[in-house]
Design an enzyme around this catalytic site. Structure first.
Site, short mmCIF file in Angstrom:
data_model
loop_
_atom_site.label_atom_id
_atom_site.label_comp_id
_atom_site.label_asym_id
_atom_site.label_seq_id
_atom_site.Cartn_x
_atom_site.Cartn_y
_atom_site.Cartn_z
N ASP A 183 -2.61 -137.10 4.92
CA ASP A 183 -1.44 -137.48 4.12
C ASP A 183 -1.06 -138.91 4.47
O ASP A 183 -1.25 -139.34 5.62
CB ASP A 183 -0.26 -136.55 4.42
N ASP B 209 -1.86 -133.93 -3.61
CA ASP B 209 -0.56 -133.25 -3.70
C ASP B 209 0.18 -133.66 -4.98
O ASP B 209 0.80 -132.82 -5.63
CB ASP B 209 0.31 -133.59 -2.49
#
Length: 160
Positions: A125, A143
């Site tokens: 991330d 995401d």
């Protein structure tokens, strides 16, 4: 004859969308791994940083504090999601383009994060949106793809 060509070309649009998102997701994560050390931050704009973090769990780091079993659980959930969404797409009418687009976005995102779990044991991330000292959960392009797909499905289901 023309109708078959149209149906095939629409399939290619969705497949191309999935591939494009996967390339964007994988490339962005590789660049982050290469140029930003884990837990380092690179300021992009006043409200956007690239913050390299490894997420061993799901969204919002759910299950990240477990002892490793979550990798297999979340990988299995991703595979089942990809298979179910693919099956749903094959059953939809070709006119249901919004639904097909939404499911394609979810498939692309689930596949991108699954690839991370398989190769790294975690999801990379890096997108950090913040206002002053308040930071939203760090996320990635996969995401975003899942989120946009879910929003499209919600709009379809709640607008009728």
């Amino acid at each position: 004859m023309k109708q078959k060509y149209s149906k095939k070309s629409k399939k290619w649009i969705y497949i191309t969308t999935i591939i494009f998102i996967l390339i964007l997701d994988i490339s962005s994560k590789r660049l982050i791994i290469k140029y930003i050390k884990t837990y380092d931050t690179k300021k992009i704009f006043s409200v956007l940083n690239f913050f390299h973090v490894h997420n061993h769990g799901a969204a919002f780091s759910f299950l990240s504090d477990q002892n490793g079993w979550q990798k297999w659980f979340l990988s299995t959930v991703s595979i089942l999601t990809i298979l179910v969404m693919t099956r749903i797409i094959t059953k939809l009418k070709k006119q249901e383009t919004k639904k097909i687009t939404a499911y394609s976005l979810i498939i692309a995102g689930a596949t991108g994060n699954l690839i991370d779990r398989i190769f790294y044991g975690f999801v990379v991330d890096f997108i950090d949106i913040h206002i002053n000292d308040w930071h939203f959960a760090t996320f990635n392009i996969a995401d975003c793809s899942i989120f946009i797909g879910i929003i499209i499905l919600m709009r379809i289901n709640y607008s009728t």
